[in-house]
Design an enzyme around this catalytic site. Structure first.
Site, short mmCIF file in Angstrom:
data_model
loop_
_atom_site.label_atom_id
_atom_site.label_comp_id
_atom_site.label_asym_id
_atom_site.label_seq_id
_atom_site.Cartn_x
_atom_site.Cartn_y
_atom_site.Cartn_z
N MET A 1 0.85 -1.18 0.00
CA MET A 1 0.00 0.00 0.00
C MET A 1 0.89 1.24 0.00
O MET A 1 1.88 1.29 0.73
CB MET A 1 -0.90 0.01 1.23
N CYS A 2 0.54 2.19 -0.82
CA CYS A 2 1.32 3.42 -0.92
C CYS A 2 0.40 4.63 -0.96
O CYS A 2 -0.80 4.50 -1.20
CB CYS A 2 2.19 3.41 -2.18
N GLY A 3 0.99 5.78 -0.72
CA GLY A 3 0.29 7.04 -0.93
C GLY A 3 0.96 7.75 -2.08
O GLY A 3 2.18 7.98 -2.05
N ASN B 1 0.51 2.42 -6.72
CA ASN B 1 -0.10 1.95 -5.48
C ASN B 1 -0.93 0.72 -5.83
O ASN B 1 -2.09 0.84 -6.22
CB ASN B 1 -0.98 3.05 -4.87
N ARG C 1 -0.19 6.19 4.98
CA ARG C 1 -0.41 5.05 4.09
C ARG C 1 0.90 4.33 3.79
O ARG C 1 0.92 3.11 3.64
CB ARG C 1 -1.03 5.51 2.77
#
Length: 588
Positions: free
Chosen positions: A1-3, A79, A31
């Protein structure tokens, strides 16, 4: 998970561009707590842009920082999780793989690549040679993207996983792959975005888009192989259905299983594979052990666990996807219920303001009670696993505090009473901070498995019964088709923003492409038989499977939405309707 975040605007306003990116930084960092990076450069003589990426390490032998720039100057913010569709070497992250794969590719090749991905994703990709910015979300919109369009008050364009609440921010519809051609598009009143839609998107949905979104003739091929089976039961089938038992009592389970066996076996196979994919795509270390060389012995995987059918089935199948030595956290959330109690005190000591009655906090809400029962049965039928039942108790004071400081920004741009209730319940549940066997405990899990998507596909909501009562099988089919097509606007963007805020990856096994394709192929009467009583007929396929595997407590529980099961709805104004605008969200 990324922002991930992209902001562009007039080069003369570079400070404003960087300021807008910095306002979003904290929400993005939640995140992706393991790495943060950014880059700023000129796209044209008039326009500058900032790319910002925060990474939660989930793939590859080492973390891949973002944004990532290739040898041709293309910039990727990714993401997502490629769970199937491509064979990625174990030592390489999918971010690095995608960046290398897309180098030198034209638009048609980019489209083909995205169409073959199985797994949730959102991306922002700038192709330097064409000066095109591509962005979009997967076919269900499982990962959030919001945007803010240029206005005369602020000539800036933003695309981000999440940003601070603002009236100008809306969700990017999960309708396909968007792009902005900066070689022709200027930051003025004529600014527009082009859309290459998914093949399954109805023309009516495209026609409803604003004129600033230009729909292209090309189509992005959907990874969902099967469209919804719209066949209706014949008289012979209806006669067979009437002969089936209408309860899940012990002597009836085998009869129902034999009647549905082929589809139950197929469902269990694809659902287990879905869970296995989501478990395999996780490092062998929990949040606490990310930066240590020690072998991790903590829970890497958690389940958002009400004890209801959907979460119980995930937990049960998860047991066969992990080594028996690994513990699993079952996260169960409850909001305080104030019950009047008359204390055993002398009359002179009674609280005059409340006529001697003082409130006592009670967390034995329906989801807590069903969660405990299901947890106990889970331990009986799967005794080789350490199942951590984490009791997450939320006071009204903490609810108000976290809603104002954080949750309202994550729920936005949605703002209904229903969004508030569900969003708050998910945020506290996903935080995983509570007690384990009476002692304080915070879940260290990196991946959170959730049951979203089962009700929409299997006729689990009360409105499905309403439609069935009014229009029989055709009306039910129409409702389910609509549920699946709009899930990205109603649920998933919000849920992703909420759950990812704790540096965990929320993953939805029921919305795996192969699970959806399989369920789409099954005739409606084998998925839901709403002539049967509540707690039996809805999601009959999943209920029978669950009972057949031994989790009888969860199999017979009627659907109970999280806002009612956790009792957050009882803490607020009982006269509100779910569709009302929530003053607690917009008023902060």
């Amino acid at each position: 998970m990324c922002g991930i975040c992209f902001v562009c605007g007039l080069s003369s306003s570079l400070c404003q561009i960087e300021e807008q990116a910095s306002l979003t930084h904290n929400l993005l960092h939640h995140r992706g707590p393991d790495s943060c990076g950014d880059m700023t450069f000129s796209i044209t003589d008039e326009l500058s842009a900032t790319f910002h990426g925060c990474v939660l390490w989930l793939q590859g032998s080492v973390l891949t920082p973002q944004p990532i720039i290739d040898k041709e100057g293309n910039v990727l913010l990714w993401n997502g999780d490629i769970l199937a569709g491509y064979e990625i070497p174990g030592e390489k992250s999918d971010t690095k793989y995608i960046s290398e794969y897309l180098t030198g590719k034209d638009e048609e090749e980019i489209m083909c690549f995205l169409s073959a991905i199985k797994g949730p994703w959102s991306l922002i990709y700038y192709q330097k040679c064409t000066k095109r910015l591509y962005f979009g979300r997967d076919v269900f919109g499982r990962h959030s993207l919001v945007w803010r369009w240029p206005t005369e008050q602020s000539w800036m364009f933003l695309v981000s996983s999440v940003t601070q609440r603002s009236a100008e921010v809306t969700e990017v519809p999960a309708l396909g792959l968007y792009y902005v051609d900066f070689s022709h598009s200027k930051m003025d009143v004529n600014f527009h975005v082009s859309l290459i839609p998914w093949t399954h998107v109805d023309e009516s949905n495209l026609a409803a888009l604003p004129s600033t979104i230009h729909t292209q003739r090309q189509k992005l091929v959907s990874p969902i192989r099967n469209r919804l089976n719209i066949s209706l039961p014949t008289d012979e089938v209806l006669e067979t259905l009437r002969a089936l038992p209408t309860s899940l009592e012990n002597d009836h389970i085998d009869m129902l299983y034999n009647a549905l066996k082929d589809d139950i076996d197929r469902l269990l196979e694809v659902l287990k594979t879905s869970i296995q994919r989501r478990v395999d795509m996780c490092p062998q270390k929990c949040q606490r052990c990310t930066n240590t060389q020690d072998k991790c012995s903590h829970s890497r995987i958690a389940v958002l666990f009400s004890g209801g059918l959907d979460s119980a089935m995930i937990a049960l199948l998860l047991d066969s996807c992990l080594p028996s030595s690994e513990s699993v956290d079952l996260l169960n959330v409850a909001f305080e219920q104030r019950t009047p109690q008359r204390p055993e005190k002398k009359k002179s000591q009674l609280n005059c303001a409340t006529n001697g009655i003082v409130p006592s906090k009670d967390y034995d809400v329906p989801d807590r009670l069903s969660g405990r029962r299901c947890w106990q049965q889970l331990m009986e039928i799967r005794p080789g696993r350490c199942w951590n039942f984490v009791e997450i108790d939320v006071t009204g004071e903490e609810l108000a505090r976290q809603r104002e400081s954080t949750i309202s920004h994550l729920v936005a741009p949605l703002n209904s009473v229903l969004d508030d209730s569900i969003g708050c319940a998910l945020w506290f549940g996903g935080r995983g901070e509570g007690t384990l066997e009476g002692s304080p405990y915070v879940s260290p899990a990196r991946v959170l498995l959730c049951g979203m998507g089962a009700d929409e596909q299997l006729g689990g909501y009360s409105r499905h019964r309403g439609r069935f009562s009014a229009g029989s099988w055709p009306a039910l089919l129409e409702e389910i088709d609509m549920e699946i097509s709009r899930i990205h606007t109603r649920n998933l963007g919000r849920d992703n923003r909420i759950l990812a805020d704790h540096g965990r990856a929320p993953r939805f096994p029921y919305l795996d492409e192969d699970v959806v394709s399989m369920l789409n192929s099954v005739p409606i009467w084998r998925k839901a038989n709403l002539n049967m009583p509540r707690g039996v007929g809805e999601k009959i396929l999943l209920r029978t499977a669950c009972a057949h595997l031994g989790l009888t407590t969860a199999a017979g529980l009627p659907k109970r939405a999280i806002q009612f099961g956790s009792r957050i709805a009882k803490l607020e104004n009982s006269k509100e309707k779910g569709s009302d605008t929530c003053s607690r969200l917009v008023g902060n």
